[in-house]
Each structure stands twice: as structure tokens, then as C-alpha cells.
Design a protein around this motif. Sequence first.
Motif, PDB file in Angstrom:
ATOM      1  N   ALA A   9       9.430  -0.477   3.818  1.00  0.00           N
ATOM      2  CA  ALA A   9       8.001  -0.547   3.523  1.00  0.00           C
ATOM      3  C   ALA A   9       7.702  -1.222   2.182  1.00  0.00           C
ATOM      4  N   GLU A  10       8.493  -0.913   1.158  1.00  0.00           N
ATOM      5  CA  GLU A  10       8.230  -1.418  -0.191  1.00  0.00           C
ATOM      6  C   GLU A  10       9.546  -1.741  -0.900  1.00  0.00           C
ATOM      7  N   ASN A  66      12.796   8.700   3.466  1.00  0.00           N
ATOM      8  CA  ASN A  66      14.179   8.420   3.073  1.00  0.00           C
ATOM      9  C   ASN A  66      14.264   7.015   2.479  1.00  0.00           C
ATOM     10  N   ALA A  67      15.450   6.671   1.989  1.00  0.00           N
ATOM     11  CA  ALA A  67      15.658   5.380   1.327  1.00  0.00           C
ATOM     12  C   ALA A  67      15.431   4.211   2.273  1.00  0.00           C
ATOM     13  N   GLY A  68      15.831   4.353   3.526  1.00  0.00           N
ATOM     14  CA  GLY A  68      15.642   3.274   4.495  1.00  0.00           C
ATOM     15  C   GLY A  68      14.179   2.992   4.750  1.00  0.00           C
ATOM     16  N   ALA A  69      13.387   4.040   4.900  1.00  0.00           N
ATOM     17  CA  ALA A  69      11.949   3.871   5.120  1.00  0.00           C
ATOM     18  C   ALA A  69      11.288   3.247   3.894  1.00  0.00           C
ATOM     19  N   MET A 111       0.845  -1.178   0.000  1.00  0.00           N
ATOM     20  CA  MET A 111       0.000   0.000   0.000  1.00  0.00           C
ATOM     21  C   MET A 111       0.888   1.239   0.000  1.00  0.00           C
ATOM     22  N   ALA A 112       0.604   2.187  -0.858  1.00  0.00           N
ATOM     23  CA  ALA A 112       1.428   3.374  -0.997  1.00  0.00           C
ATOM     24  C   ALA A 112       1.266   4.305   0.201  1.00  0.00           C
ATOM     25  N   ALA A 113       2.368   4.946   0.544  1.00  0.00           N
ATOM     26  CA  ALA A 113       2.330   5.932   1.613  1.00  0.00           C
ATOM     27  C   ALA A 113       1.603   7.172   1.115  1.00  0.00           C
ATOM     28  N   PRO A 114       1.008   7.920   2.015  1.00  0.00           N
ATOM     29  CA  PRO A 114       0.318   9.144   1.590  1.00  0.00           C
ATOM     30  C   PRO A 114       1.313  10.196   1.125  1.00  0.00           C
ATOM     31  N   THR A 115       0.824  11.185   0.424  1.00  0.00           N
ATOM     32  CA  THR A 115       1.675  12.310   0.067  1.00  0.00           C
ATOM     33  C   THR A 115       1.758  13.245   1.263  1.00  0.00           C
ATOM     34  N   GLU A 116       2.750  14.094   1.250  1.00  0.00           N
ATOM     35  CA  GLU A 116       2.938  15.085   2.302  1.00  0.00           C
ATOM     36  C   GLU A 116       2.651  16.447   1.700  1.00  0.00           C
ATOM     37  N   ALA A 117       1.765  17.205   2.305  1.00  0.00           N
ATOM     38  CA  ALA A 117       1.317  18.483   1.757  1.00  0.00           C
ATOM     39  C   ALA A 117       2.455  19.472   1.539  1.00  0.00           C
ATOM     40  N   ASP A 118       3.488  19.443   2.386  1.00  0.00           N
ATOM     41  CA  ASP A 118       4.573  20.416   2.271  1.00  0.00           C
ATOM     42  C   ASP A 118       5.805  19.868   1.551  1.00  0.00           C
ATOM     43  N   CYS A 119       5.715  18.690   0.956  1.00  0.00           N
ATOM     44  CA  CYS A 119       6.862  18.052   0.296  1.00  0.00           C
ATOM     45  C   CYS A 119       6.963  18.522  -1.158  1.00  0.00           C
ATOM     46  N   ILE A 120       8.110  19.099  -1.507  1.00  0.00           N
ATOM     47  CA  ILE A 120       8.311  19.601  -2.868  1.00  0.00           C
ATOM     48  C   ILE A 120       8.244  18.477  -3.906  1.00  0.00           C
ATOM     49  N   PHE A 121       8.750  17.295  -3.572  1.00  0.00           N
ATOM     50  CA  PHE A 121       8.709  16.192  -4.533  1.00  0.00           C
ATOM     51  C   PHE A 121       7.284  15.680  -4.707  1.00  0.00           C
ATOM     52  N   CYS A 122       6.487  15.660  -3.648  1.00  0.00           N
ATOM     53  CA  CYS A 122       5.078  15.282  -3.789  1.00  0.00           C
ATOM     54  C   CYS A 122       4.353  16.285  -4.689  1.00  0.00           C
ATOM     55  N   LYS A 123       4.744  17.558  -4.586  1.00  0.00           N
ATOM     56  CA  LYS A 123       4.138  18.593  -5.431  1.00  0.00           C
ATOM     57  C   LYS A 123       4.552  18.418  -6.889  1.00  0.00           C
ATOM     58  N   ILE A 124       5.786  17.965  -7.125  1.00  0.00           N
ATOM     59  CA  ILE A 124       6.222  17.663  -8.493  1.00  0.00           C
ATOM     60  C   ILE A 124       5.419  16.493  -9.038  1.00  0.00           C
ATOM     61  N   VAL A 125       5.261  15.438  -8.244  1.00  0.00           N
ATOM     62  CA  VAL A 125       4.465  14.271  -8.668  1.00  0.00           C
ATOM     63  C   VAL A 125       3.045  14.690  -9.015  1.00  0.00           C
TER      64      VAL A 125
END
Length: 119
Positions: A61-62, A54-57, A1-15
Motif C-alpha cells: 500500500a505504501e 502486516n509488513a506485506g500489506a 492515503m493512510a489506512a484507518p486505525t483499528e479500534a481494537d489494535c493496541i498499537f493504534c491505541k499507543i499512537v
Amino acid sequence: MAAPTEADCIFCKIVAGDIPATVVRETERTVAFRDINPQAPTHVLVIPKAHYPNAGALAAAEPELAAALLTEAAEVAAEEKIAESGYRLIFNTGAGAGQTVFHAHVHLLGGERFHEGLV
């Protein structure tokens, strides 16, 4: 299951398409785009569309999505014509390692010869 996006994350905003980026490759689960502050002639970031800090998380998770980042980085290297000459993949994990955007990503760097012994 995919993790949610983060409202303040620049990469989530790019996605989400809210912030423009020079996308060089995209799959159902990943996006690769040019770094805005390149450290080599070819400097592309490959990110999962799902938010992990981060990469470890991400790997915990996936693991298959973490592997997909490496596969996509290799595909980008081939498309950028640096696969034969060589390229570097870097995951910065944590502020102490230089991570400034806390969304898992791998830096693909190439197009120049790196110094011997440089880690």
C-alpha cells in the motif's frame, strides 16, 4: 492515503495516546517505543502510525512508509549507540511467524552479540 486505525489494535491505541509506551523517537508517520517484553538489551518496536495488518500489506500500500520504518530503525540504532556494534531488524508477518499484534512493525534488537548462523 493512510489506512484507518483499528479500534481494537493496541498499537493504534499507543499512537492515539490511549495506552502509554516508552517512546524513544517519533516522526509525523512513525513511532518507535521500547518493547514491554525485551528479547535483547535494546529492543525497540518501530511502527507506522497508519494501521496495516502486516509488513506485506504496508509495503504493497505504501512502500515509502515501509522504507521510512527502516530509516527510523537505523536512526534509533544510532541514538541507542548500537549502530556500530550491529543490530537485527525483524518483521514477523502472520501468526505462523510469531506475529501477535496485527499492526505492521519492525523489531530492532541489539546490545549483545547474536549467535552465528542464527536467522
